[in-house]
Structures are given as structure tokens and as C-alpha cells.
Design a protein around this motif. Structure first.
Motif, PDB file in Angstrom:
ATOM      1  N   GLU A   7       0.873  -1.172   0.000  1.00  0.00           N
ATOM      2  CA  GLU A   7       0.000   0.000   0.000  1.00  0.00           C
ATOM      3  C   GLU A   7       0.909   1.221   0.000  1.00  0.00           C
ATOM      4  OE1 GLU A   7      -3.477   0.143   2.404  1.00  0.00           O
ATOM      5  OE2 GLU A   7      -3.542  -2.027   2.615  1.00  0.00           O
ATOM      6  N   TYR A   8       0.774   2.042  -1.038  1.00  0.00           N
ATOM      7  CA  TYR A   8       1.674   3.172  -1.203  1.00  0.00           C
ATOM      8  C   TYR A   8       0.888   4.457  -1.400  1.00  0.00           C
ATOM      9  CZ  TYR A   8       0.502   2.651  -6.124  1.00  0.00           C
ATOM     10  OH  TYR A   8      -0.194   2.559  -7.307  1.00  0.00           O
ATOM     11  N   GLY A   9       1.511   5.559  -1.099  1.00  0.00           N
ATOM     12  CA  GLY A   9       0.885   6.859  -1.309  1.00  0.00           C
ATOM     13  C   GLY A   9       1.858   7.955  -0.966  1.00  0.00           C
ATOM     14  N   ALA A  10       1.517   9.184  -1.345  1.00  0.00           N
ATOM     15  CA  ALA A  10       2.341  10.344  -1.010  1.00  0.00           C
ATOM     16  C   ALA A  10       2.317  10.561   0.496  1.00  0.00           C
ATOM     17  CB  ALA A  10       1.803  11.586  -1.734  1.00  0.00           C
ATOM     18  N   MET A  11       3.232  11.377   0.972  1.00  0.00           N
ATOM     19  CA  MET A  11       3.230  11.687   2.398  1.00  0.00           C
ATOM     20  C   MET A  11       1.898  12.307   2.780  1.00  0.00           C
ATOM     21  SD  MET A  11       7.114  12.874   3.209  1.00  0.00           S
ATOM     22  CE  MET A  11       6.941  12.664   4.966  1.00  0.00           C
ATOM     23  N   GLY A  12       1.408  11.925   3.949  1.00  0.00           N
ATOM     24  CA  GLY A  12       0.139  12.456   4.427  1.00  0.00           C
ATOM     25  C   GLY A  12      -1.074  11.689   3.948  1.00  0.00           C
ATOM     26  N   SER A  13      -0.873  10.539   3.300  1.00  0.00           N
ATOM     27  CA  SER A  13      -2.023   9.781   2.774  1.00  0.00           C
ATOM     28  C   SER A  13      -2.596   8.781   3.784  1.00  0.00           C
ATOM     29  CB  SER A  13      -1.633   9.045   1.485  1.00  0.00           C
ATOM     30  OG  SER A  13      -0.577   8.134   1.724  1.00  0.00           O
ATOM     31  N   GLY A  14      -2.018   8.701   4.971  1.00  0.00           N
ATOM     32  CA  GLY A  14      -2.594   7.848   6.010  1.00  0.00           C
ATOM     33  C   GLY A  14      -2.007   6.450   6.085  1.00  0.00           C
ATOM     34  N   LYS A  15      -0.806   6.262   5.582  1.00  0.00           N
ATOM     35  CA  LYS A  15      -0.202   4.928   5.579  1.00  0.00           C
ATOM     36  C   LYS A  15       0.059   4.425   6.997  1.00  0.00           C
ATOM     37  CE  LYS A  15       3.176   6.369   3.010  1.00  0.00           C
ATOM     38  NZ  LYS A  15       2.718   7.768   2.892  1.00  0.00           N
ATOM     39  N   SER A  16       0.617   5.273   7.841  1.00  0.00           N
ATOM     40  CA  SER A  16       0.937   4.837   9.202  1.00  0.00           C
ATOM     41  C   SER A  16      -0.326   4.602  10.026  1.00  0.00           C
ATOM     42  CB  SER A  16       1.853   5.849   9.897  1.00  0.00           C
ATOM     43  OG  SER A  16       3.112   5.876   9.249  1.00  0.00           O
ATOM     44  N   ILE A  17      -1.329   5.435   9.866  1.00  0.00           N
ATOM     45  CA  ILE A  17      -2.580   5.199  10.608  1.00  0.00           C
ATOM     46  C   ILE A  17      -3.234   3.905  10.137  1.00  0.00           C
ATOM     47  CG2 ILE A  17      -4.143   6.558   9.151  1.00  0.00           C
ATOM     48  CD1 ILE A  17      -4.261   6.447  12.934  1.00  0.00           C
ATOM     49  N   GLU A  18      -3.099   3.584   8.851  1.00  0.00           N
ATOM     50  CA  GLU A  18      -3.666   2.341   8.320  1.00  0.00           C
ATOM     51  C   GLU A  18      -2.969   1.117   8.912  1.00  0.00           C
ATOM     52  OE1 GLU A  18      -6.229  -0.122   6.129  1.00  0.00           O
ATOM     53  OE2 GLU A  18      -6.355   2.005   6.624  1.00  0.00           O
ATOM     54  N   ILE A  19      -1.638   1.149   9.003  1.00  0.00           N
ATOM     55  CA  ILE A  19      -0.920   0.005   9.557  1.00  0.00           C
ATOM     56  C   ILE A  19      -1.253  -0.165  11.043  1.00  0.00           C
ATOM     57  CG2 ILE A  19       1.257   1.134  10.168  1.00  0.00           C
ATOM     58  CD1 ILE A  19       2.724  -1.309   9.085  1.00  0.00           C
ATOM     59  N   LEU A  20      -1.428   0.949  11.752  1.00  0.00           N
ATOM     60  CA  LEU A  20      -1.815   0.869  13.163  1.00  0.00           C
ATOM     61  C   LEU A  20      -3.232   0.317  13.307  1.00  0.00           C
ATOM     62  CD1 LEU A  20      -0.251   4.219  14.410  1.00  0.00           C
ATOM     63  CD2 LEU A  20       0.559   1.897  14.905  1.00  0.00           C
ATOM     64  N   LYS A  21      -4.117   0.691  12.392  1.00  0.00           N
ATOM     65  CA  LYS A  21      -5.489   0.177  12.408  1.00  0.00           C
ATOM     66  C   LYS A  21      -5.508  -1.323  12.153  1.00  0.00           C
ATOM     67  CE  LYS A  21      -8.369   0.495   8.930  1.00  0.00           C
ATOM     68  NZ  LYS A  21      -9.198   1.001   7.858  1.00  0.00           N
ATOM     69  N   VAL A  22      -4.748  -1.774  11.160  1.00  0.00           N
ATOM     70  CA  VAL A  22      -4.689  -3.206  10.850  1.00  0.00           C
ATOM     71  C   VAL A  22      -4.126  -3.984  12.043  1.00  0.00           C
ATOM     72  CG1 VAL A  22      -3.599  -4.941   9.363  1.00  0.00           C
ATOM     73  CG2 VAL A  22      -4.548  -2.850   8.357  1.00  0.00           C
ATOM     74  N   THR A  23      -3.070  -3.451  12.663  1.00  0.00           N
ATOM     75  CA  THR A  23      -2.493  -4.082  13.859  1.00  0.00           C
ATOM     76  C   THR A  23      -3.550  -4.222  14.948  1.00  0.00           C
ATOM     77  OG1 THR A  23      -0.301  -3.178  13.356  1.00  0.00           O
ATOM     78  CG2 THR A  23      -0.695  -3.854  15.628  1.00  0.00           C
ATOM     79  N   HIS A  24      -4.266  -3.142  15.211  1.00  0.00           N
ATOM     80  CA  HIS A  24      -5.314  -3.146  16.240  1.00  0.00           C
ATOM     81  C   HIS A  24      -6.401  -4.179  15.923  1.00  0.00           C
ATOM     82  CE1 HIS A  24      -8.168  -1.658  19.207  1.00  0.00           C
ATOM     83  NE2 HIS A  24      -9.066  -1.602  18.236  1.00  0.00           N
ATOM     84  N   ASN A  25      -6.822  -4.245  14.674  1.00  0.00           N
ATOM     85  CA  ASN A  25      -7.887  -5.184  14.301  1.00  0.00           C
ATOM     86  C   ASN A  25      -7.470  -6.633  14.503  1.00  0.00           C
ATOM     87  OD1 ASN A  25      -9.635  -3.124  13.685  1.00  0.00           O
ATOM     88  ND2 ASN A  25      -9.241  -3.172  11.488  1.00  0.00           N
ATOM     89  N   TYR A  26      -6.232  -6.970  14.125  1.00  0.00           N
ATOM     90  CA  TYR A  26      -5.740  -8.331  14.371  1.00  0.00           C
ATOM     91  C   TYR A  26      -5.714  -8.633  15.870  1.00  0.00           C
ATOM     92  CZ  TYR A  26      -4.179  -9.908   9.733  1.00  0.00           C
ATOM     93  OH  TYR A  26      -4.127 -10.365   8.430  1.00  0.00           O
ATOM     94  N   GLU A  27      -5.189  -7.697  16.646  1.00  0.00           N
ATOM     95  CA  GLU A  27      -5.069  -7.924  18.083  1.00  0.00           C
ATOM     96  C   GLU A  27      -6.431  -8.007  18.758  1.00  0.00           C
ATOM     97  OE1 GLU A  27      -0.640  -5.983  18.628  1.00  0.00           O
ATOM     98  OE2 GLU A  27      -2.383  -4.790  19.214  1.00  0.00           O
ATOM     99  N   LEU A  28      -7.391  -7.270  18.250  1.00  0.00           N
ATOM    100  CA  LEU A  28      -8.757  -7.327  18.778  1.00  0.00           C
ATOM    101  C   LEU A  28      -9.344  -8.729  18.627  1.00  0.00           C
ATOM    102  CD1 LEU A  28     -10.556  -5.150  20.065  1.00  0.00           C
ATOM    103  CD2 LEU A  28     -11.591  -4.800  17.827  1.00  0.00           C
ATOM    104  N   GLN A  29      -8.902  -9.442  17.592  1.00  0.00           N
ATOM    105  CA  GLN A  29      -9.352 -10.822  17.348  1.00  0.00           C
ATOM    106  C   GLN A  29      -8.488 -11.836  18.089  1.00  0.00           C
ATOM    107  OE1 GLN A  29      -9.224 -11.329  13.085  1.00  0.00           O
ATOM    108  NE2 GLN A  29     -10.458  -9.509  12.739  1.00  0.00           N
ATOM    109  N   GLY A  30      -7.557 -11.357  18.934  1.00  0.00           N
ATOM    110  CA  GLY A  30      -6.689 -12.251  19.681  1.00  0.00           C
ATOM    111  C   GLY A  30      -5.582 -12.866  18.839  1.00  0.00           C
ATOM    112  N   ARG A  31      -5.242 -12.219  17.730  1.00  0.00           N
ATOM    113  CA  ARG A  31      -4.211 -12.735  16.833  1.00  0.00           C
ATOM    114  C   ARG A  31      -2.979 -11.853  16.919  1.00  0.00           C
ATOM    115  NH1 ARG A  31      -6.636 -14.283  11.267  1.00  0.00           N
ATOM    116  NH2 ARG A  31      -5.192 -16.009  11.495  1.00  0.00           N
ATOM    117  N   GLU A  32      -1.841 -12.454  16.746  1.00  0.00           N
ATOM    118  CA  GLU A  32      -0.563 -11.763  16.876  1.00  0.00           C
ATOM    119  C   GLU A  32      -0.070 -11.276  15.518  1.00  0.00           C
ATOM    120  OE1 GLU A  32       3.965 -13.152  17.938  1.00  0.00           O
ATOM    121  OE2 GLU A  32       2.319 -14.222  18.915  1.00  0.00           O
ATOM    122  N   VAL A  33       0.527 -10.074  15.523  1.00  0.00           N
ATOM    123  CA  VAL A  33       1.184  -9.558  14.323  1.00  0.00           C
ATOM    124  C   VAL A  33       2.623  -9.202  14.673  1.00  0.00           C
ATOM    125  CG1 VAL A  33      -0.943  -8.650  13.312  1.00  0.00           C
ATOM    126  CG2 VAL A  33       0.507  -7.152  14.683  1.00  0.00           C
TER     127      VAL A  33
END
Length: 197
Positions: A7-33
Motif C-alpha cells: 500500500e503506497y501513497g504520497a506523504m500524508g495519505s494515512g499509511k501509518s494510521i492504516e498500519i496501526l489500524k490493521v495491527t489493532h484489528n488483528y489484536e482485537l481478534q486475539g491474533r498476533e502480528v
């Protein structure tokens, strides 16, 4: 089926917030990343994935000479659901190939997030290889700092002036880079250039 994502984009496109969201969603399901980020990205501290809106997580640091297949193989366990890598543009081509081996041999999904090109509109080594071998490509969008059209790159600002040459890697935030469309990368509106964080 495990795949290699970029997943790519210019600076400010939300890449880091997206990776943090995906991490949170996996952990919410009790899965490790396994959350990872290259050593070179020290803008918010080494080993930190931090979004512009202030959310942050500690991540395992990737050394430029590290064999990612060996590292991830050593950490593999039945609960490890995915490998997530921020600032993937800073990976070497060999490391991207190692991530492809993780997907193909360990059957683990690998999701990478990063810039496609640098501030001079040249591909980063890691991004180039990801564009060549990733199973799934997705562009994350943001708008040009000058006109509101889709931003496709970022303009580097040094001492209040656009910079069109220099070292490829210069770690910086909103006072150093502005997302722009192609036209405004070539023709920035000088009076709108930010000079402070």
C-alpha cells in the motif's frame, strides 16, 4: 491464501494510521502480528510507527543488512497471523524478495506500507521491487497542498525553498515535505510553502 501487499501513497495519505489500524484489528481478534519498521526512520524515535494524528506503537527495527526471512522464521508461531511493515520504501530489493519467501514458504501474509517514489520522483529501491513482485498493490490517496487535486508525490522543502536534487533519504515531517500533484511539484506556489512544523 497468504499474499504480499504493498500500500503506497504520497506523504500524508494515512499509511501509518492504516498500519496501526490493521495491527489493532488483528489484536482485537486475539491474533498476533509482527510490526516492523526500518532503522533509518527515526523521525519519532527508532522502532516507532507513529501517525500524524499522534497514535504510536513500538515496532521491531529492521537493520539494512538483516535477512527478513530468517528473522520472521525465528518468530513464527501458530498465533502469528501477519507481518506488517511500515516505511517499506527503505527496504533493500533483497529484503523485499525475502518477504516474498515469507509469503510463499511460511504462508504468512505480509503487508507493507510506504512511499512509491522519493522527493525527486525516482523510485525507492524497496518500492521498485515491491511494485515488481507484490501480489496486491493499492494506492492510498491524499490531496495536493496547493490545489486539492490528487497528490502523486511529495515536494521537499529546505530553508523555505523547493529542493529538486540532493540525497534521496532525508527524514522529515510536514515542514520538510508537502504532498503535491505533478503540476505543483514542478510549479509550487511559493507563498503557500510551509516553513514551520
Amino acid at each position: 491464501m497468504a499474499q504480499l501487499y504493498f500500500e503506497y501513497g504520497a506523504m500524508g495519505s494515512g499509511k501509518s494510521i492504516e498500519i496501526l489500524k490493521v495491527t489493532h484489528n488483528y489484536e482485537l481478534q486475539g491474533r498476533e502480528v509482527l510490526l516492523m519498521t526500518p532503522l533509518v526512520d527515526d523521525r519519532y524515535g527508532v522502532g516507532k510507527v507513529t501517525s500524524r494524528i499522534g497514535l504510536s506503537r513500538t515496532a521491531q527495527v529492521i537493520d539494512p543488512k538483516e535477512d527478513l526471512f530468517a528473522t520472521i522464521s525465528a518468530k513464527q508461531n501458530p498465533n502469528l497471523a501477519a507481518v506488517l511493515i511500515d516505511e517499506a520504501q527503505f527496504l533493500t530489493a533483497a529484503q523485499v524478495d525475502q518477504l516474498a519467501y515469507v509469503v510463499d514458504r511460511l504462508k504468512l501474509p505480509v503487508m507493507t506500507f510506504g512511499l512509491k517514489q522519493d522527493a525527486f520522483n525516482q523510485l525507492f529501491e524497496g518500492s521498485k521491487r515491491l511494485l515488481e513482485v507484490a501480489d496486491k498493490l493499492e494506492e492510498m490517496k491524499t490531496i495536493c497542498s496547493f490545489c486539492g487535486k490528487k497528490a502523486t508525490t511529495q515536494l521537499r522543502i529546505v530553508n523555505g525553498k523547493p529542493q529538486y536534487s540532493g540525497q534521496q533519504v532525508l527524514i522529515g515531517g510536514d515542514s520538510t515535505y508537502m504532498p503535491t500533484c505533478r503540476y505543483h511539484w514542478y510549479h509550487p506556489i511559493i507563498e503557500k510553502i510551509r516553513t514551520e512544523e
